[in-house]
Design an enzyme around this catalytic site. Structure first.
Site, PDB file in Angstrom:
ATOM      1  N   LYS A 198       0.853  -1.192   0.000  1.00 55.45           N
ATOM      2  CA  LYS A 198       0.000   0.000   0.000  1.00 55.45           C
ATOM      3  C   LYS A 198       0.880   1.230   0.000  1.00 55.45           C
ATOM      4  O   LYS A 198       1.616   1.482   0.948  1.00 55.45           O
ATOM      5  CB  LYS A 198      -0.904  -0.033   1.234  1.00 55.45           C
ATOM      6  CG  LYS A 198      -1.750   1.215   1.399  1.00 55.45           C
ATOM      7  CD  LYS A 198      -2.828   1.015   2.441  1.00 55.45           C
ATOM      8  CE  LYS A 198      -3.513   2.327   2.750  1.00 55.45           C
ATOM      9  NZ  LYS A 198      -4.619   2.191   3.697  1.00 55.45           N
ATOM     10  N   LYS A 251      -2.372  -1.621  -3.729  1.00 53.88           N
ATOM     11  CA  LYS A 251      -3.180  -0.404  -3.655  1.00 53.88           C
ATOM     12  C   LYS A 251      -2.307   0.821  -3.789  1.00 53.88           C
ATOM     13  O   LYS A 251      -1.303   0.879  -3.092  1.00 53.88           O
ATOM     14  CB  LYS A 251      -3.886  -0.419  -2.306  1.00 53.88           C
ATOM     15  CG  LYS A 251      -4.795   0.744  -2.041  1.00 53.88           C
ATOM     16  CD  LYS A 251      -5.379   0.618  -0.661  1.00 53.88           C
ATOM     17  CE  LYS A 251      -6.009   1.954  -0.317  1.00 53.88           C
ATOM     18  NZ  LYS A 251      -6.219   2.139   1.067  1.00 53.88           N
TER      19      LYS A 251
END
Ligand code: PBG
Length: 327
Positions: A198, A251
């Site tokens: 992320k 992400k």
């Protein structure tokens, strides 16, 4: 190669084009994010995410039913608590906003897999994903002090009936901590979808307005990854897998297609991608100005994320895409 090979031959007829298509999106690939808020009868459009709503638990249960009706297999729940405090205790409250939402969704749409985002930032007054400490006059997040709080949060979600928990905080060792706590509480069967790679991304901007979770001081660069780093992303994913993650997430999605591709080759577990708020808002904003075709941009981005290697896509377009796939 030309004139022996003419790639246009298979593009000439729509049926042949359809047969030659390499990548397909299925409803089973989609995960629909939903935002639970306090109150009753609340269905308020989120200004930064047109077409997405803040939903009180009763309305969220209705929305989840509609999601299930479209053949989407799963929702990912976020919660905005009534009140925040420095500890973020709303995150692990057994009657907190997410546990209440989980129970309502399980009742309204038992066929739906209910995933929960495990993090503290929506629940803390300071807006960080963990326990803040001052170091050299600057705010930092204490990794190890945060782990038991995340673990408690995951167990609270599990007790409410969540089918999978998804930690998004980026603390080191949190998958192991959550796994251990779930096992100790009798949830050895409950899988973890780890937001493993992320990045500290600009594309979460609209979400932070939606979840009211922007850090009051400093930023998340001390725990989320530098978007420049790809080898590190793979190391993060390997670490989470070793700690017991059952599925791995990358992400944001479109800026990380290279990582999805590499992760697909390297890992055997299901791979998720989060087409985040900013990716959605970018398309919506341009479409609202007539600068691009919303539906085509939706299909193209979702298909690209699949082509890169994602099995599951968390996307604010889940319902729109499912509607299109059904037609
Ligand atoms: C919580 C969390 C965030 C997102 C998912 N879980 C925000 C953040 O990390 O700042 C972003 C989702 C989106 O932008 O759509 N940590």
């Amino acid at each position: 190669m030309f004139p022996v090979h003419r790639p246009r031959r298979l593009r000439d007829h729509p049926v042949l084009r359809r047969m030659a298509r390499e990548t397909r999106l299925h409803r089973e690939n989609l995960i629909c994010p939903l935002f639970a808020v306090p109150g009753k009868g609340v269905r308020r459009e989120i200004a930064s995410l047109p077409g997405q709503f803040h939903l009180s638990v009763d309305r969220l249960a209705e929305a989840a039913k509609a999601v299930a009706g479209l053949g989407i297999p799963a929702v990912l729940l976020f919660g905005l608590p009534e009140t925040k405090n420095p500890e973020g205790s709303g995150a692990w409250a057994e009657d907190g906003i997410v546990p209440r939402a989980v129970r309502a969704v399980k009742q309204a749409a038992p066929e739906l897999a209910v995933l929960t985002d495990v993090c503290l930032c929506e629940y803390t007054t300071h807006g960080h994903c963990g326990v803040p400490v001052q170091r050299q006059g600057q705010v930092r997040v204490d990794n190890d002090a945060t782990l038991p709080l995340l673990a408690r949060t995951a167990v609270a979600h599990a007790r409410a009936g969540a089918d999978m928990v998804a930690p998004s905080d980026m603390m080191d060792g949190r998958v192991a901590a959550i796994r251990q706590a779930l096992d100790a509480a009798g949830f050895t069967h409950l899988p973890i979808l780890s937001y493993a790679a992320k990045h500290a991304s600009a594309f979460y901007g609209p979400f932070r307005e939606a979840a009211d979770s922007a850090p009051q001081e400093g930023d998340r660069a001390g725990y989320q990854m530098d978007p420049a780093n790809g080898r590190e992303a793979l190391a993060e994913m390997a670490a989470d897998w070793q700690e017991g993650a059952d599925a791995l997430m990358v992400k944001p999605a479109l800026p990380c297609l290279d990582l999805l591709r590499q992760a697909r080759r390297r890992f055997t577990v299901p791979l998720a991608a989060y087409q985040v708020s900013g990716e959605y808002a970018m398309i919506e904003a341009a479409a609202a100005r007539g600068w691009l075709d919303r539906d085509r941009a939706m299909w193209e981005t979702l298909t690209a994320i699949r082509r890169a290697g994602a099995d599951w896509i968390v996307t604010y377009y889940a319902q729109a895409a499912a509607r299109g796939l059904r037609a």
